[in-house]
Design an enzyme around this catalytic site. Sequence first.
Site, PDB file in Angstrom:
ATOM      1  N   ARG A   1      -1.403  -8.050 -21.272  1.00 52.50           N
ATOM      2  CA  ARG A   1      -2.218  -7.773 -22.455  1.00 52.50           C
ATOM      3  C   ARG A   1      -1.570  -6.757 -23.389  1.00 52.50           C
ATOM      4  O   ARG A   1      -1.962  -6.638 -24.557  1.00 52.50           O
ATOM      5  CB  ARG A   1      -3.613  -7.276 -22.033  1.00 52.50           C
ATOM      6  CG  ARG A   1      -3.613  -5.936 -21.325  1.00 52.50           C
ATOM      7  CD  ARG A   1      -4.993  -5.582 -20.785  1.00 52.50           C
ATOM      8  NE  ARG A   1      -5.989  -5.524 -21.824  1.00 52.50           N
ATOM      9  CZ  ARG A   1      -6.173  -4.462 -22.607  1.00 52.50           C
ATOM     10  NH1 ARG A   1      -5.407  -3.385 -22.447  1.00 52.50           N
ATOM     11  NH2 ARG A   1      -7.113  -4.477 -23.536  1.00 52.50           N
TER      12      ARG A   1
ATOM     13  N   PRO B   1       0.800  -1.229   0.000  1.00 48.01           N
ATOM     14  CA  PRO B   1       0.000   0.000   0.000  1.00 48.01           C
ATOM     15  C   PRO B   1       0.830   1.275   0.000  1.00 48.01           C
ATOM     16  O   PRO B   1       0.343   2.340  -0.393  1.00 48.01           O
ATOM     17  CB  PRO B   1      -0.818  -0.113   1.296  1.00 48.01           C
ATOM     18  CG  PRO B   1      -0.847  -1.556   1.622  1.00 48.01           C
ATOM     19  CD  PRO B   1       0.455  -2.104   1.143  1.00 48.01           C
TER      20      PRO B   1
ATOM     21  N   ASP C   1      -7.020   1.998 -25.896  1.00 49.51           N
ATOM     22  CA  ASP C   1      -7.551   1.805 -24.551  1.00 49.51           C
ATOM     23  C   ASP C   1      -7.632   3.118 -23.790  1.00 49.51           C
ATOM     24  O   ASP C   1      -6.845   4.044 -24.030  1.00 49.51           O
ATOM     25  CB  ASP C   1      -6.639   0.870 -23.732  1.00 49.51           C
ATOM     26  CG  ASP C   1      -6.882  -0.588 -24.065  1.00 49.51           C
ATOM     27  OD1 ASP C   1      -7.948  -0.897 -24.612  1.00 49.51           O
ATOM     28  OD2 ASP C   1      -5.993  -1.400 -23.774  1.00 49.51           O
TER      29      ASP C   1
END
Length: 248
Positions: free
Chosen positions: A154, A90, A169
């Site tokens: 991808r 985090p 995209d």
Amino acid sequence: MKIDLITLFPDMFSGPLSYSIMSRAIEKGILEVGFTDFRQFGKGKHQHVDDTPYGGGAGMLLKPEPIFESVDQINAEHPETKKRVILVDPAGKPFDQQMAEELSKEEHLVFICGHYEGYDERIRTLVTDEISLGDYVLTGGELAAMVIMDATVRLIPGVLGNQTSVETDSHSSGLLEHPHYTRPPEYRGMKVPEVLMSGNHALIEEWRDKESLKRTWQRRPDMLEGASLTEQQKTWIQEWEKESKENK
């Protein structure tokens, strides 16, 4: 690309790696995925990989030995590759599309998927990157690693059937993607914009550019701060701002 995952729960990845993009990349030989269960390097009868923090405090910390020895094993198995060692945490740098594009060009990625309250600080000396999915805490690093892997793999040439879909995209161009439509031309009173059925490619591209900019202006104006815009794009924004003020 080679990806190694250092994790207590390798079975968590079986689903994502068995379907869709990941599976296709593996079948094509574009992606190779390996697992190191760092429990095997745990200490004592029960192979503990965590311990209480020095100085007291809540929770358990991941011990350094299992992670160091896992990385040592991966380096021994693949001494020839240049590695990016990623700690999903985090406190890391927020993950975004630009980072995915950068990672997709790497030869070998190693993900350290921790559990428990946190890491022994010495583990950070092993890593090249600390990456966060956002300002929240997950039970472990596996889910975060899956997301980063999916977004990254991808983008590797040859993984998707149509490379143009990657280039258009959302976030790849610095803007959100324009709206899309398919058949039927009208559904429940909602019509496909006529320009998309006109066959005029110049007008279609202009419409897509304008709608992409408008969607970004409406939903993510922060993405336009400091953006390099054309004079036409600036004019469109001025028109929308004027309309917005008039409608208030």
